[in-house]
Scaffold this motif. Structure first.
Motif, mmCIF file in Angstrom:
data_model
loop_
_atom_site.group_PDB
_atom_site.id
_atom_site.type_symbol
_atom_site.label_atom_id
_atom_site.label_comp_id
_atom_site.label_asym_id
_atom_site.label_seq_id
_atom_site.Cartn_x
_atom_site.Cartn_y
_atom_site.Cartn_z
ATOM 1 N N LYS A 1 0.706 -1.226 0.016
ATOM 2 C CA LYS A 1 -0.016 -0.097 0.037
ATOM 3 C C LYS A 1 0.877 1.284 0.015
ATOM 4 O O LYS A 1 0.771 2.272 -0.688
ATOM 5 C CB LYS A 1 -0.965 0.172 1.154
ATOM 6 N N LEU A 2 1.962 1.278 0.788
ATOM 7 C CA LEU A 2 2.991 2.632 1.000
ATOM 8 C C LEU A 2 3.669 2.482 -0.690
ATOM 9 O O LEU A 2 3.672 3.689 -0.923
ATOM 10 C CB LEU A 2 4.013 2.325 2.042
ATOM 11 N N HIS A 3 3.883 1.380 -0.979
ATOM 12 C CA HIS A 3 4.477 1.544 -2.556
ATOM 13 C C HIS A 3 3.537 2.298 -3.331
ATOM 14 O O HIS A 3 4.092 3.239 -4.091
ATOM 15 C CB HIS A 3 4.868 0.143 -2.782
ATOM 16 N N GLN A 4 2.356 1.830 -3.523
ATOM 17 C CA GLN A 4 1.450 2.449 -4.446
ATOM 18 C C GLN A 4 1.179 3.866 -4.036
ATOM 19 O O GLN A 4 0.834 4.722 -4.862
ATOM 20 C CB GLN A 4 0.200 1.711 -4.281
ATOM 21 N N GLN A 5 1.157 4.171 -2.750
ATOM 22 C CA GLN A 5 0.926 5.708 -2.453
ATOM 23 C C GLN A 5 2.149 6.391 -2.952
ATOM 24 O O GLN A 5 1.848 7.587 -3.386
ATOM 25 C CB GLN A 5 0.844 5.901 -0.778
ATOM 26 N N ALA A 6 3.309 5.864 -2.800
ATOM 27 C CA ALA A 6 4.598 6.819 -3.368
ATOM 28 C C ALA A 6 4.159 6.984 -4.587
ATOM 29 O O ALA A 6 4.659 7.959 -5.329
ATOM 30 C CB ALA A 6 5.762 5.956 -3.066
ATOM 31 N N LEU A 7 3.860 5.776 -5.635
ATOM 32 C CA LEU A 7 3.728 6.092 -6.935
ATOM 33 C C LEU A 7 2.611 7.260 -7.081
ATOM 34 O O LEU A 7 2.813 8.020 -8.101
ATOM 35 C CB LEU A 7 3.602 4.748 -7.752
ATOM 36 N N ASN A 8 1.756 7.351 -6.433
ATOM 37 C CA ASN A 8 0.634 8.254 -6.736
ATOM 38 C C ASN A 8 1.019 9.531 -6.409
ATOM 39 O O ASN A 8 0.745 10.633 -7.355
ATOM 40 C CB ASN A 8 -0.678 7.811 -5.615
ATOM 41 N N CYS A 9 2.040 9.717 -5.288
ATOM 42 C CA CYS A 9 2.605 11.172 -5.035
ATOM 43 C C CYS A 9 3.309 11.597 -6.247
ATOM 44 O O CYS A 9 3.320 12.628 -6.624
ATOM 45 C CB CYS A 9 3.406 10.871 -3.767
ATOM 46 N N LEU A 10 4.168 10.633 -6.714
ATOM 47 C CA LEU A 10 5.018 10.978 -7.952
ATOM 48 C C LEU A 10 4.122 11.260 -9.275
ATOM 49 O O LEU A 10 4.334 12.254 -9.884
ATOM 50 C CB LEU A 10 5.766 9.748 -8.231
ATOM 51 N N THR A 11 2.930 10.712 -9.281
ATOM 52 C CA THR A 11 2.062 11.049 -10.468
ATOM 53 C C THR A 11 1.460 12.252 -10.540
ATOM 54 O O THR A 11 1.468 13.148 -11.365
ATOM 55 C CB THR A 11 0.859 9.892 -10.644
ATOM 56 N N ILE A 12 1.102 12.753 -9.295
ATOM 57 C CA ILE A 12 0.512 13.934 -9.151
ATOM 58 C C ILE A 12 1.708 15.123 -8.972
ATOM 59 O O ILE A 12 1.316 16.118 -9.832
ATOM 60 C CB ILE A 12 -0.062 13.885 -7.402
ATOM 61 N N ALA A 13 2.982 14.877 -8.773
ATOM 62 C CA ALA A 13 3.837 15.848 -8.671
ATOM 63 C C ALA A 13 4.293 16.023 -10.096
ATOM 64 O O ALA A 13 4.702 17.213 -10.199
ATOM 65 C CB ALA A 13 5.096 15.097 -7.703
ATOM 66 N N MET A 14 4.096 15.112 -11.068
ATOM 67 C CA MET A 14 4.455 15.253 -12.204
ATOM 68 C C MET A 14 3.099 16.162 -12.859
ATOM 69 O O MET A 14 3.656 16.792 -14.011
ATOM 70 C CB MET A 14 4.628 13.942 -12.970
ATOM 71 N N LYS A 15 2.100 16.203 -12.508
ATOM 72 C CA LYS A 15 1.196 17.098 -13.027
ATOM 73 C C LYS A 15 0.993 18.284 -12.226
ATOM 74 O O LYS A 15 0.485 19.318 -13.096
ATOM 75 C CB LYS A 15 -0.309 16.244 -12.870
ATOM 76 N N GLU A 16 1.423 18.594 -11.136
ATOM 77 C CA GLU A 16 1.223 19.973 -10.505
ATOM 78 C C GLU A 16 2.539 20.257 -9.751
ATOM 79 O O GLU A 16 3.168 19.794 -8.860
ATOM 80 C CB GLU A 16 0.346 19.638 -9.316
ATOM 81 N N GLU A 17 2.998 21.345 -10.595
ATOM 82 C CA GLU A 17 4.474 21.695 -10.434
ATOM 83 C C GLU A 17 4.458 22.547 -9.124
ATOM 84 O O GLU A 17 5.417 22.555 -8.210
ATOM 85 C CB GLU A 17 4.974 22.788 -11.684
ATOM 86 N N ALA A 18 3.283 23.111 -8.568
ATOM 87 C CA ALA A 18 3.431 24.044 -7.540
ATOM 88 C C ALA A 18 3.874 23.271 -6.051
ATOM 89 O O ALA A 18 4.529 23.918 -5.432
ATOM 90 C CB ALA A 18 2.104 24.621 -7.158
ATOM 91 N N HIS A 19 3.208 21.857 -6.010
ATOM 92 C CA HIS A 19 3.762 21.107 -4.951
ATOM 93 C C HIS A 19 4.733 19.962 -5.217
ATOM 94 O O HIS A 19 4.686 19.142 -4.328
ATOM 95 C CB HIS A 19 2.595 20.798 -4.125
ATOM 96 N N SER A 20 5.225 19.953 -6.126
ATOM 97 C CA SER A 20 5.892 18.839 -6.676
ATOM 98 C C SER A 20 7.207 18.567 -5.775
ATOM 99 O O SER A 20 7.351 17.247 -5.277
ATOM 100 C CB SER A 20 6.596 19.194 -8.022
ATOM 101 N N ALA A 21 7.780 19.718 -5.238
ATOM 102 C CA ALA A 21 8.883 19.091 -4.186
ATOM 103 C C ALA A 21 8.430 18.720 -2.743
ATOM 104 O O ALA A 21 9.105 17.407 -2.475
ATOM 105 C CB ALA A 21 9.646 20.479 -3.681
#
Length: 84
Positions: free
Chosen positions: A44-64
């Protein structure tokens, strides 16, 4: 994150997190036995990490912040997968 180098960097980061947590993914359907709980949580944590990266690629404002969170989740996932 648009453009050639940003996309390449994002894909490399996704690959890095996947490599860090590849052992966290369950090979079979998780059972309810207590011994499988760390593996289920790690997956589950692995999937959440990938989800964070997916969102980070789409939203530059909070990517860091999202990338930092993804790395924390990936690290914890790896720790849980090593418990087994």
């Amino acid at each position: 994150m648009t453009g050639g180098s940003g996309t390449t960097g994002s894909l490399a980061l996704c690959a890095c997190v996947t490599k860090m947590t590849k052992h966290a993914r369950p090979a079979t359907h998780p059972a309810t036995h207590p011994a499988t709980r760390p593996a289920t949580r790690a997956a589950k944590l692995h999937q959440q990490a990938l989800n964070c990266l997916t969102i980070a690629m789409k939203e530059e404002a909070h990517s860091a912040e999202l990338i930092d969170e993804a790395l924390k989740l990936a690290k914890r996932s790896r720790e849980l997968s090593e418990v087994e």
